[in-house]
Scaffold this motif. Structure first.
Motif, short mmCIF file in Angstrom:
data_model
loop_
_atom_site.label_atom_id
_atom_site.label_comp_id
_atom_site.label_asym_id
_atom_site.label_seq_id
_atom_site.Cartn_x
_atom_site.Cartn_y
_atom_site.Cartn_z
N SER A 132 0.85 -1.19 0.00
CA SER A 132 0.00 0.00 0.00
C SER A 132 0.88 1.24 0.00
CB SER A 132 -0.89 0.02 1.24
OG SER A 132 -1.80 -1.05 1.20
N ALA A 133 0.35 2.34 -0.55
CA ALA A 133 1.05 3.62 -0.49
C ALA A 133 1.19 4.01 0.98
CB ALA A 133 0.27 4.67 -1.27
N LEU A 134 2.39 4.36 1.39
CA LEU A 134 2.67 4.63 2.81
C LEU A 134 3.24 6.02 3.06
CD1 LEU A 134 4.42 1.24 3.59
CD2 LEU A 134 2.08 1.88 4.18
N LEU A 135 4.01 6.53 2.13
CA LEU A 135 4.72 7.78 2.34
C LEU A 135 3.83 8.97 2.03
CD1 LEU A 135 8.10 6.74 0.68
CD2 LEU A 135 7.43 6.57 3.09
N ALA A 136 4.13 10.10 2.66
CA ALA A 136 3.31 11.31 2.49
C ALA A 136 3.22 11.74 1.03
CB ALA A 136 3.88 12.44 3.35
N GLU A 137 4.29 11.55 0.27
CA GLU A 137 4.30 11.98 -1.14
C GLU A 137 3.64 10.97 -2.10
OE1 GLU A 137 8.37 10.09 -0.33
OE2 GLU A 137 7.05 11.46 0.74
N GLU A 138 3.23 9.83 -1.58
CA GLU A 138 2.60 8.82 -2.43
C GLU A 138 1.09 9.05 -2.49
OE1 GLU A 138 5.87 5.29 -1.65
OE2 GLU A 138 3.95 5.18 -0.61
N PRO A 139 0.48 8.75 -3.65
CA PRO A 139 -0.97 8.98 -3.81
C PRO A 139 -1.79 8.15 -2.81
CG PRO A 139 0.06 8.41 -5.92
CD PRO A 139 1.08 8.19 -4.86
N LYS A 140 -2.60 8.83 -2.03
CA LYS A 140 -3.43 8.16 -1.03
C LYS A 140 -4.40 7.19 -1.69
CE LYS A 140 -2.05 10.65 2.56
NZ LYS A 140 -0.66 10.38 2.70
N GLY A 141 -4.68 6.09 -0.99
CA GLY A 141 -5.64 5.12 -1.48
C GLY A 141 -5.17 4.31 -2.66
N THR A 142 -3.84 4.20 -2.82
CA THR A 142 -3.31 3.41 -3.93
C THR A 142 -2.39 2.32 -3.40
OG1 THR A 142 -1.37 4.85 -4.26
CG2 THR A 142 -3.37 5.41 -5.50
N VAL A 143 -1.97 1.47 -4.32
CA VAL A 143 -1.08 0.36 -4.02
C VAL A 143 0.11 0.45 -4.96
CG1 VAL A 143 -0.87 -2.16 -3.99
CG2 VAL A 143 -3.00 -1.07 -3.24
N PHE A 144 1.31 0.37 -4.40
CA PHE A 144 2.52 0.42 -5.22
C PHE A 144 2.85 -0.97 -5.73
CE2 PHE A 144 7.28 0.63 -5.58
CZ PHE A 144 7.29 1.43 -6.71
#
Length: 136
Positions: free
Chosen positions: A25-37
């Motif tokens: 799951s996206a975890l970092l502040a700069e990663e799009p919320k509600g997404t999966v990497f």
């Protein structure tokens, strides 16, 4: 065979499941919320969906080992893309990676552009992670 996803901008994207090394799951502040990497070889994308739903798309095609990042967040590793599990290398007298172990990415999934992605820090011990990967 490609897995069809929707990226964080709503655009269609396709990923070869055999190229995937990890899903989280996206975890970092700069990663799009509600997404999966979805991390694969020399690239990656943030896909819309839940961790469970994205893993379910890939599970029929690759052996997913369900482990945890040092923070406790779940991470799914392509068991066939991991060559070893070991303790973190020591750099400057300290572990280079947090956690109790690191999964070492095999050469077929190696990322030459971002070498830090070639070791995945894990909460599990070497023995625990090795067992999960072996039994995936």
């Amino acid at each position: 065979m490609l897995i069809n996803l929707t990226d964080h901008n709503g655009n269609p994207a396709s990923v070869d499941p055999t190229a995937v090394i990890k899903i989280r799951s996206a975890l970092l502040a700069e990663e799009p919320k509600g997404t999966v990497f979805v991390d694969y070889a020399t690239n990656g994308l943030f896909a819309r969906g839940t961790f469970a739903a994205i893993c379910a798309l890939f599970a029929p095609h690759i052996r997913l080992a369900m482990l945890h990042l040092p923070t406790g967040a779940p991470v799914a590793l392509n068991a066939d893309g991991i060559s070893a599990v070991q303790v973190s290398p020591i750099v400057g007298g300290k572990p280079a990676y947090p956690g109790k172990s690191v999964a070492v990415v095999d050469q077929a999934h190696w990322n030459n552009r971002v070498e830090a992605r070639n070791m995945i820090a894990l909460k599990e011990t070497v023995a625990e992670a090795t067992a999960v990967i072996s039994n995936a």
